[in-house]
Structures are given as structure tokens and as C-alpha cells.
Design an enzyme around this catalytic site. Structure first.
Site, mmCIF file in Angstrom:
data_model
loop_
_atom_site.group_PDB
_atom_site.id
_atom_site.type_symbol
_atom_site.label_atom_id
_atom_site.label_comp_id
_atom_site.label_asym_id
_atom_site.label_seq_id
_atom_site.Cartn_x
_atom_site.Cartn_y
_atom_site.Cartn_z
ATOM 1 N N CYS A 1 27.734 -2.765 0.173
ATOM 2 C CA CYS A 1 26.546 -1.947 0.417
ATOM 3 C C CYS A 1 25.750 -2.563 1.566
ATOM 4 O O CYS A 1 25.613 -3.790 1.632
ATOM 5 C CB CYS A 1 25.687 -1.897 -0.844
ATOM 6 S SG CYS A 1 24.210 -0.874 -0.676
ATOM 7 N N LEU A 2 25.278 -1.725 2.461
ATOM 8 C CA LEU A 2 24.500 -2.231 3.611
ATOM 9 C C LEU A 2 23.196 -2.887 3.149
ATOM 10 O O LEU A 2 22.612 -3.675 3.886
ATOM 11 C CB LEU A 2 24.200 -1.083 4.578
ATOM 12 C CG LEU A 2 25.418 -0.474 5.264
ATOM 13 C CD1 LEU A 2 25.011 0.731 6.095
ATOM 14 C CD2 LEU A 2 26.170 -1.489 6.100
ATOM 15 N N GLN B 1 17.590 3.654 1.784
ATOM 16 C CA GLN B 1 18.000 2.392 2.408
ATOM 17 C C GLN B 1 17.200 2.089 3.684
ATOM 18 O O GLN B 1 17.223 0.958 4.164
ATOM 19 C CB GLN B 1 19.494 2.419 2.724
ATOM 20 C CG GLN B 1 20.368 2.436 1.476
ATOM 21 C CD GLN B 1 21.815 2.420 1.822
ATOM 22 O OE1 GLN B 1 22.423 3.458 2.080
ATOM 23 N NE2 GLN B 1 22.418 1.256 1.855
ATOM 24 N N HIS C 1 22.373 6.175 -4.558
ATOM 25 C CA HIS C 1 21.179 5.585 -3.920
ATOM 26 C C HIS C 1 19.957 6.486 -4.114
ATOM 27 O O HIS C 1 18.827 5.999 -4.198
ATOM 28 C CB HIS C 1 21.395 5.347 -2.416
ATOM 29 C CG HIS C 1 22.081 4.054 -2.077
ATOM 30 N ND1 HIS C 1 21.618 2.822 -2.485
ATOM 31 C CD2 HIS C 1 23.185 3.812 -1.346
ATOM 32 C CE1 HIS C 1 22.413 1.864 -2.020
ATOM 33 N NE2 HIS C 1 23.379 2.437 -1.324
ATOM 34 N N GLY D 1 28.468 5.415 5.196
ATOM 35 C CA GLY D 1 27.482 6.273 4.545
ATOM 36 C C GLY D 1 26.136 5.588 4.585
ATOM 37 O O GLY D 1 26.059 4.353 4.710
ATOM 38 N N HIS E 1 28.633 6.981 -3.945
ATOM 39 C CA HIS E 1 27.856 5.781 -3.624
ATOM 40 C C HIS E 1 26.505 6.159 -3.015
ATOM 41 O O HIS E 1 25.463 5.613 -3.397
ATOM 42 C CB HIS E 1 28.662 4.892 -2.658
ATOM 43 C CG HIS E 1 27.964 3.638 -2.257
ATOM 44 N ND1 HIS E 1 28.405 2.383 -2.603
ATOM 45 C CD2 HIS E 1 26.837 3.441 -1.511
ATOM 46 C CE1 HIS E 1 27.580 1.457 -2.104
ATOM 47 N NE2 HIS E 1 26.620 2.078 -1.441
ATOM 48 N N GLU E 2 26.523 7.138 -2.090
ATOM 49 C CA GLU E 2 25.261 7.538 -1.423
ATOM 50 C C GLU E 2 24.342 8.313 -2.357
ATOM 51 O O GLU E 2 23.134 8.078 -2.379
ATOM 52 C CB GLU E 2 25.565 8.376 -0.165
ATOM 53 C CG GLU E 2 26.426 7.688 0.878
ATOM 54 C CD GLU E 2 25.982 6.269 1.189
ATOM 55 O OE1 GLU E 2 26.870 5.435 1.445
ATOM 56 O OE2 GLU E 2 24.777 5.964 1.135
HETATM 57 O O1 K2U Z 1 25.468 3.017 1.278
HETATM 58 C C1 K2U Z 1 25.848 2.025 1.891
HETATM 59 O O2 K2U Z 1 25.409 0.895 1.684
HETATM 60 C C2 K2U Z 1 26.953 2.158 2.893
HETATM 61 C C3 K2U Z 1 28.234 1.623 2.344
HETATM 62 C C4 K2U Z 1 28.884 2.808 1.689
HETATM 63 C C5 K2U Z 1 30.054 2.556 0.795
HETATM 64 C C6 K2U Z 1 30.426 1.316 0.366
HETATM 65 C C7 K2U Z 1 31.541 1.154 -0.469
HETATM 66 C C8 K2U Z 1 32.246 2.251 -0.912
HETATM 67 C C9 K2U Z 1 31.857 3.493 -0.502
HETATM 68 C C10 K2U Z 1 30.774 3.638 0.336
HETATM 69 C C11 K2U Z 1 28.944 0.983 3.549
HETATM 70 O O3 K2U Z 1 29.663 1.964 4.203
HETATM 71 S S1 K2U Z 1 29.876 -0.427 3.181
HETATM 72 C C12 K2U Z 1 31.108 -0.551 4.351
HETATM 73 C C13 K2U Z 1 32.372 0.234 4.057
HETATM 74 C C14 K2U Z 1 33.178 0.640 5.088
HETATM 75 C C15 K2U Z 1 34.336 1.353 4.838
HETATM 76 C C16 K2U Z 1 34.712 1.695 3.551
HETATM 77 C C17 K2U Z 1 33.911 1.305 2.504
HETATM 78 C C18 K2U Z 1 32.730 0.568 2.754
HETATM 79 NI NI NI Z 2 24.932 1.309 -0.462
#
Ligand code: K2U
Ligand code: NI
Length: 184
Positions: A110-111, A65, A157, A60, A153-154
Site C-alpha cells: 500500500c502506498l 490517501q 480505502h 491504484g 483494495h481501493e
Molecule cells: O492503494 C494503494 O496503496 C495502491 C496500491 C494498490 C494495490 C496494492 C496491492 C494489491 C492491489 C492494489 C499500490 O498499487 S501497491 C503497488 C502494486 C503494484 C502492482 C501490483 C500490486 C501492487
Molecule cells: Ni492502499
């Protein structure tokens, strides 16, 4: 194409800003932003491309971001049943949710956060989201499981909320009462 350097990191004020609604129908600029966000997610999940450009895998991404304080999100994830959930959305909002909670058993990342933050993140087990898609159509999504967690989560943000804001500081690994554990 977007790469890791385009993703702002903790401490950047835009991560704590409240994003603005996108005026509809979306402008060519806003459409291009959303398409680049989806391209990042797809690239980050492609073994060759993610290796070549050193991209952290993401399921996501929210526009704040990439330092764009607008209500734009992209989600691209294959869920636990193998179903692909791929969405490019303007102005997403949770219009209803379950009382029941859930949490990702691995905790969240989180990225925009370049450190591990241990702890469980309480989420709603099911959410109904309304938004406008790339074609300018109003959509209503009823979500559960991992994809519901990603959406929360998104959408957080877009309100300047980070996943670790939800972690119980007294007991980070205490699952919320009666919550549903979701495996990654
Ligand atoms: O928004 C972001 O930073 C992207 C995150 C989203 C996310 C993190 C944790 C739980 C739900 C969503 C990235 O996708 S983190 C990498 C990831 C990959 C697979 C599953 C969960 C998180
Ligand atoms: Ni995030």
C-alpha cells in the site's frame, strides 16, 4: 503534480475514516482531484518521472490517501493479458461479487504503508462495480483477476479498511479455502 509527500501514511486518521459520497455532477474541484490522482499513477509507472521524483509505483489510488475523505478512486493497470485498465471514478461501490475468493500470491502492499506486511489477502475473485466516471456517466464494470483485486483494495480505502485487516493472523499464508491464486 502529486508526489510521495502528498500521500498520507499509516497512523493518519483519514486512512481510517469513512469517505463521503461525491455530489453529482462532480464539481471542478473534485474533477481536478481525480485528474491529479490519475496523473500520479501514470507518473509513478513512468521510469524517468518516477526516478526523478522518487515515486513509489502505484496501480491504484483512493482520495483518502491524499487526505481527501471523499469516494474517489483511480486505477491504472496493465493486466496479466496485457490489457490496460484505466479508470477514474466517483462513488464506486461493489454491487455484487462471486462466492469464489482469490488472492495475490505476492501478498499486497500500500502506498500509505511504508513497511512489508507479510500474508495473503483474501479477495472476491469477481466483482461488479457501479460508479460515475469523469464524464458524469454511470458505469457498471464486471471485473476479475488482478484488476478486481486492485478495485477491492481501493474501495476498502473508502471505508477506512487497510489490506492487512483481511490477513488471517493465526496463519497469514494459509490461502482461503478454494481461492484462486493471482500472479502479479
Ligand atoms: O492503494 C494503494 O496503496 C495502491 C496500491 C494498490 C494495490 C496494492 C496491492 C494489491 C492491489 C492494489 C499500490 O498499487 S501497491 C503497488 C502494486 C503494484 C502492482 C501490483 C500490486 C501492487
Ligand atoms: Ni492502499
Amino acid at each position: 503534480m502529486l508526489t510521495t509527500k502528498d500521500i498520507i501514511k499509516e497512523g493518519h486518521p483519514t486512512l481510517r475514516a469513512v469517505a463521503r459520497d461525491v455530489s453529482l455532477p462532480p464539481s471542478q474541484d473534485d474533477i481536478a482531484i481525480l485528474q491529479k490522482m490519475m496523473e500520479y499513477l501514470q507518473n509513478s509507472q513512468n521510469p524517468e518521472i518516477s526516478l526523478q521524483y522518487n515515486l513509489r509505483p502505484g496501480v491504484g489510488l483512493a482520495a483518502p490517501q491524499i487526505n481527501v475523505a471523499k469516494k474517489i478512486i483511480a486505477v491504472h493497470i496493465t493486466d496479466e493479458t496485457g490489457k490496460l485498465h484505466s479508470y477514474t471514478l466517483f462513488n464506486p461501490r461493489i454491487v455484487s461479487h462471486s462466492v469464489e475468493k482469490s488472492y495475490l500470491t505476492t501478498g499486497e502492499g500500500c502506498l500509505s504503508v511504508e513497511r512489508d506486511v507479510p500474508g495473503l489477502v483474501p479477495r472476491y475473485a469477481r466483482v461488479t462495480v457501479k460508479a460515475t466516471n469523469l464524464q458524469g456517466e454511470e458505469v457498471k464494470l464486471r471485473l476479475k483477476g488482478l484488476v478486481a483485486i486492485v478495485f477491492q483494495h481501493e474501495i476498502d480505502h473508502l471505508h477506512g479498511v487497510m489490506f492487512y485487516d483481511h490477513i488471517n493472523q493465526q496463519n497469514p499464508f494459509q490461502p482461503p479455502e478454494g481461492a484462486l491464486p493471482i500472479e502479479r
